[in-house]
Design a protein around this motif. Structure first.
Motif, mmCIF file in Angstrom:
data_model
loop_
_atom_site.group_PDB
_atom_site.id
_atom_site.type_symbol
_atom_site.label_atom_id
_atom_site.label_comp_id
_atom_site.label_asym_id
_atom_site.label_seq_id
_atom_site.Cartn_x
_atom_site.Cartn_y
_atom_site.Cartn_z
ATOM 1 N N SER A 165 85.317 73.056 44.538
ATOM 2 C CA SER A 165 84.099 73.508 45.219
ATOM 3 C C SER A 165 82.904 73.438 44.269
ATOM 4 C CB SER A 165 84.259 74.931 45.735
ATOM 5 O OG SER A 165 84.284 75.860 44.666
ATOM 6 N N VAL A 219 80.252 63.432 52.831
ATOM 7 C CA VAL A 219 78.795 63.456 52.804
ATOM 8 C C VAL A 219 78.267 62.227 52.083
ATOM 9 C CG1 VAL A 219 76.744 64.699 52.019
ATOM 10 C CG2 VAL A 219 78.728 65.968 52.876
ATOM 11 N N ALA A 239 72.453 68.333 56.908
ATOM 12 C CA ALA A 239 73.460 68.298 55.853
ATOM 13 C C ALA A 239 73.758 66.879 55.399
ATOM 14 C CB ALA A 239 74.749 68.967 56.325
ATOM 15 N N LEU A 242 81.896 63.455 47.776
ATOM 16 C CA LEU A 242 81.368 64.763 48.147
ATOM 17 C C LEU A 242 81.672 65.036 49.614
ATOM 18 C CD1 LEU A 242 79.491 67.188 47.257
ATOM 19 C CD2 LEU A 242 77.592 65.831 48.203
ATOM 20 N N THR A 243 82.255 66.223 49.919
ATOM 21 C CA THR A 243 82.548 66.613 51.300
ATOM 22 C C THR A 243 81.886 67.939 51.626
ATOM 23 O OG1 THR A 243 84.601 67.747 50.671
ATOM 24 C CG2 THR A 243 84.774 65.420 51.285
ATOM 25 N N ASP A 244 81.583 68.154 52.916
ATOM 26 C CA ASP A 244 80.948 69.402 53.317
ATOM 27 C C ASP A 244 82.002 70.483 53.547
ATOM 28 O OD1 ASP A 244 82.071 68.982 55.832
ATOM 29 O OD2 ASP A 244 80.204 68.291 56.744
ATOM 30 N N SER A 245 81.583 71.650 54.045
ATOM 31 C CA SER A 245 82.484 72.789 54.203
ATOM 32 C C SER A 245 83.590 72.541 55.221
ATOM 33 C CB SER A 245 81.685 74.034 54.601
ATOM 34 O OG SER A 245 80.942 73.791 55.781
ATOM 35 N N TRP A 287 80.911 73.427 49.706
ATOM 36 C CA TRP A 287 81.155 71.990 49.651
ATOM 37 C C TRP A 287 82.080 71.672 48.473
ATOM 38 C CZ3 TRP A 287 76.329 68.524 50.925
ATOM 39 C CH2 TRP A 287 75.837 68.889 52.182
ATOM 40 N N LYS A 288 82.766 70.521 48.555
ATOM 41 C CA LYS A 288 83.697 70.152 47.495
ATOM 42 C C LYS A 288 83.456 68.722 47.022
ATOM 43 C CE LYS A 288 87.376 73.277 49.048
ATOM 44 N NZ LYS A 288 88.802 73.395 49.446
ATOM 45 N N TYR A 289 83.998 68.436 45.851
ATOM 46 C CA TYR A 289 83.879 67.092 45.285
ATOM 47 C C TYR A 289 85.178 66.749 44.567
ATOM 48 C CZ TYR A 289 83.205 69.423 40.802
ATOM 49 O OH TYR A 289 83.380 70.205 39.674
ATOM 50 N N ILE A 298 75.375 74.703 50.434
ATOM 51 C CA ILE A 298 76.375 73.794 49.867
ATOM 52 C C ILE A 298 77.442 74.539 49.060
ATOM 53 C CG2 ILE A 298 74.755 71.854 49.765
ATOM 54 C CD1 ILE A 298 74.482 72.450 46.747
#
Length: 403
Positions: free
Chosen positions: A158, A199, A114, A191-194, A145-147, A142
């Motif tokens: 998301s 990230v 990831a 950007l972040t993961d779940s 995932w969120k931004y 993904i």
């Protein structure tokens, strides 16, 4: 916390502030007021950090510099950039932390799949499109995932809500989506993961993402402004700079000090067209200056511009011998991260002479033998007798000439 300066010049952090997910920006006390090029600064949070939290860094005028988030246990023992200080993927380390130094020794032997997904290209030219690239060897989900952009009042969005089909990114593949909150002409994307772990991120200056800001090389390199957007395909890397990475194809790490009186540095060489059949440089593109500018001044040549040959002493890797064209020899040792003339041997180098003192050796290289002798090839002429020979000197008795 540790900050790292990826640029080629020192940066003052006077007046900078930090916040987490609950308190407003606060002043902090760094280990140094300025971060040297390629250098590190550490500080403690004035209000602590939670087990699941975020860190936002601001300049004195309130501009967001960077942001990182982590989930429960994500920063135990630390959360560090791996695969490149300042640019690598955020990974939870499994060994001791490395504050104030490069992260490499604290990083895991392999980067999680990831963490190999990178923001690869962004546009703020109407569509506000984001491209993600998976540089790993397996597909990565993904959808959750969120931004978010650099407006700290915005709530992360998301990826799936922006692009319903963007649920998985294949190995070596791309996913694109349009930013729901939009992207400004001078903005950032985080950007972040779940789980909420960071990230990747990118920041660009005015016009830096028009038509796009792209990584060069694709998936791994610095960001630069493109001449043509290449969303969902490999980056063209046809631009001339101005994006998040300042157009760099490699970093200049470490300084060289300021110019001294009477010194005129030599212009760089090797900038012409590469000959046919030239192989790519096998290492990274970063360059570190490890001496002081104009360090090799001599009584016969005040230019202090360069040395012609370097060799480690096989009996002592903490010693580096340097030959300066025409006829000077230096014994270099490490001091504060730089190689400097050993003052115990000679702070200004020692001049090489022929036996008898006539003629001028032209020493352009140096080798240290297993016998501890310093070997200096020379191409020299006296007024009457041209000659080519290799001479050696004892490193402990440098003026004793041996044939």
């Amino acid at each position: 916390m540790e900050l790292y300066n990826t640029g080629s010049t020192a940066v003052s952090i006077s007046g900078w502030k930090m916040s987490d997910d609950s308190f407003s920006p606060q002043s902090f006390t760094p280990s140094a007021p300025t971060i040297a090029a390629g250098g590190f600064v550490t500080f403690n949070s004035p209000k602590g950090l939670g087990d699941s939290d975020k860190l936002v860094i601001y300049t004195a005028d309130g501009t967001v510099v960077d942001r990182v988030e982590w989930a429960t246990d994500g920063a135990k023992p630390a959360m560090a950039r791996c695969g490149g200080d300042g640019t690598g993927a955020w990974v939870t380390t499994t060994t001791a932390t490395t504050f104030g130094a490069a992260n490499g020794s604290g990083c895991p032997s392999s980067i999680p799949s990831a963490s190999q997904v990178r923001i690869n290209e962004v546009t703020s030219d109407g569509a506000d499109t984001v491209e993600l690239y998976n540089g790993g060897t397996s597909a990565v989900s993904i959808g959750s995932w969120k931004y978010v952009d650099n407006d700290t009042s915005h709530t992360p969005v998301s990826v799936a809500s922006s692009s319903p089909n963007a649920t998985k990114i294949p190995a070596g593949g791309y996913v694109t989506f349009n930013s729901a909150p939009g992207l400004g002409d001078n903005d950032s994307l985080f950007l972040t993961d779940s789980s909420g772990n960071s990230v990747d991120s990118v920041t660009w200056a005015t016009d830096g993402a028009r038509p796009s800001d792209e990584r060069c090389a694709n998936g791994t390199g610095w960001f630069r402004t493109s001449t043509t957007a290449t969303l969902a395909t490999a980056n063209s890397c046809s631009g001339a700079g101005g994006g998040g990475g300042g157009g760099q194809t490699g970093r200049l790490l470490g300084g060289g000090g300021s110019l001294t009186s009477g010194c005129t540095p030599e212009a760089p060489s090797g900038t012409g067209t590469a000959p046919a059949g030239t192989s790519a440089w096998p290492g990274g593109l970063d360059v570190t200056i490890t001496d002081d500018v104009c360090a090799f001044t001599t009584s016969t040549g005040p230019e202090g511009r360069d040395v012609s040959g370097l060799a480690f002493d096989p009996a002592n890797p903490s010693v580096l011998w340097a030959a300066k064209n025409k006829n000077w020899l230096y014994k270099l040792v490490k001091s504060n991260g730089k190689w400097v003339p050993d003052p115990a041997w000679s702070a200004t180098g020692k001049q090489i002479r022929f036996a008898g003192g006539s003629g001028q050796p032209d020493s352009e290289g140096v080798t240290v033998g297993g016998n501890g002798h310093i070997y200096l090839p020379r191409n020299a002429t006296t007024p009457t007798t041209p000659s080519r020979r290799t001479r050696s000197w004892s490193s402990t008795r440098p003026r004793a000439e041996r044939h």
